[in-house]
Design an enzyme around this catalytic site. Structure first.
Site, mmCIF file in Angstrom:
data_model
loop_
_atom_site.group_PDB
_atom_site.id
_atom_site.type_symbol
_atom_site.label_atom_id
_atom_site.label_comp_id
_atom_site.label_asym_id
_atom_site.label_seq_id
_atom_site.Cartn_x
_atom_site.Cartn_y
_atom_site.Cartn_z
ATOM 1 N N GLY A 66 0.899 -1.213 0.043
ATOM 2 C CA GLY A 66 0.082 -0.157 -0.087
ATOM 3 C C GLY A 66 1.032 1.173 -0.071
ATOM 4 O O GLY A 66 2.104 1.317 -0.301
ATOM 5 N N ASN A 67 0.255 2.309 0.149
ATOM 6 C CA ASN A 67 0.956 3.648 0.160
ATOM 7 C C ASN A 67 0.142 4.547 1.250
ATOM 8 O O ASN A 67 -0.696 4.038 1.846
ATOM 9 C CB ASN A 67 1.046 4.254 -1.120
ATOM 10 C CG ASN A 67 -0.543 4.418 -1.681
ATOM 11 O OD1 ASN A 67 -1.108 5.295 -1.054
ATOM 12 N ND2 ASN A 67 -0.962 3.828 -2.462
ATOM 13 N N ARG A 68 0.725 5.759 1.619
ATOM 14 C CA ARG A 68 0.468 6.648 2.792
ATOM 15 C C ARG A 68 -0.722 7.512 2.144
ATOM 16 O O ARG A 68 -1.031 8.475 2.955
ATOM 17 C CB ARG A 68 1.616 7.455 3.328
ATOM 18 C CG ARG A 68 2.608 6.250 3.894
ATOM 19 C CD ARG A 68 3.728 6.965 4.588
ATOM 20 N NE ARG A 68 4.782 6.392 4.972
ATOM 21 C CZ ARG A 68 4.797 5.570 5.881
ATOM 22 N NH1 ARG A 68 3.758 5.403 6.667
ATOM 23 N NH2 ARG A 68 5.540 4.657 6.132
ATOM 24 N N SER A 69 -1.336 7.490 1.164
ATOM 25 C CA SER A 69 -2.309 8.525 0.812
ATOM 26 C C SER A 69 -3.667 8.339 1.725
ATOM 27 O O SER A 69 -4.258 7.050 1.806
ATOM 28 C CB SER A 69 -2.785 8.038 -0.821
ATOM 29 O OG SER A 69 -3.875 9.087 -0.909
#
Ligand code: CTP
Ligand code: CA
Length: 231
Positions: free
Chosen positions: A33-36
């Protein structure tokens, strides 16, 4: 409800916004995943709604609530986001790709959990590239006169600054507008305030905005409205 004071310059317009960050499954319980957080996309959805638009939010793993008064389609992975955005975009006047889409996904996803095996080396995960949803939308033009807007989160590097990277990306993507966001040093992700440069498809700066994500959202929509064909 629309704000009492603001312009209703998107009345009757259909606006699709992707927001959040995709999660690419590794196995049934894990993902890449990512931090958005989805805050900027949600602010855009609220701003477009308040300006009279019919808003469809394609929501990838939002860390904030989706706004009231918009249609929400929840998605997980990049491939799911692509299907949902393209289906909605077929009828949209404006498509904004604010989501952080994973560039790569695990090639295969086993049906059961990846296990540690005593004495064995860690597993190798093979990645494959996800489709570039924004570039496809800009290329395919699913509806005549559709305005396609992308985002670019850039940190810059030793050779090239944030704006120059954004300009190269604007020319590469073919979107009508590219919103370039400086995320160096962890800025922007999850933060309340934001600074962006809005570039046209040639990489020319057509607007700049600093402020809350709502301020930035309205500045982006201010740049979209003149590109809409009347009727
Ligand atoms: N995007 C997309 N599909 C992808 C990757 C990105 O639609 N597979 C969209 C994002 O939603 C954003 C824009 O493309 O609107 C730019 O994303 P970004 O990650 O900055 O660009 P990339 O082309 O992936 O380049 P890189 O990550 O290498 O900088
Ligand atoms: Ca990327």
């Amino acid at each position: 409800a629309p704000s009492a004071s603001g312009p209703l310059d998107l009345a009757g317009r259909r606006v699709v916004i992707s927001a959040g960050g995709t999660q690419e499954p590794l196995d049934p319980v894990r993902f890449l995943g990512n931090r958005s957080s989805g805050r900027q996309g949600v602010a855009l959805a609220e701003a477009a709604r308040d300006r009279g638009a019919d808003v469809h939010l394609v929501a990838a793993n939002l860390l904030v609530p989706a706004p009231h008064g918009v249609t929400v389609t929840p998605v997980g992975s990049a491939l799911e986001l692509r299907d949902a955005v393209r289906a909605a975009a077929a009828e949209a006047d404006v498509v904004v790709m604010a989501a952080a889409v994973a560039d790569f996904r695990p090639q295969t996803v086993p049906d059961s959990k990846i296990k540690k095996v005593a004495g064995s080396p860690p597993p190798t995960i093979t990645l494959v590239e996800n489709p570039d949803i924004l570039a496809e939308l800009a290329q395919d033009r699913l509806r005549a006169d559709q305005v396609v807007v992308g985002f670019a989160a850039e940190t810059g590097d030793a050779e090239t600054g944030v704006l120059a990277l954004g300009q190269a990306k604007a020319r590469r993507k073919g979107a009508d507008l590219l919103v370039v966001n400086d995320v160096s040093g962890g800025r922007a992700f999850g933060a309340a305030d934001n600074t962006v440069h809005v570039l046209d498809r040639n990489g020319t700066v057509c607007a700049e905005a600093t402020g809350t994500k709502r301020d930035v959202a309205d500045a982006i929509l201010d740049a979209v409205v003149p590109l809409l064909v009347h009727g």
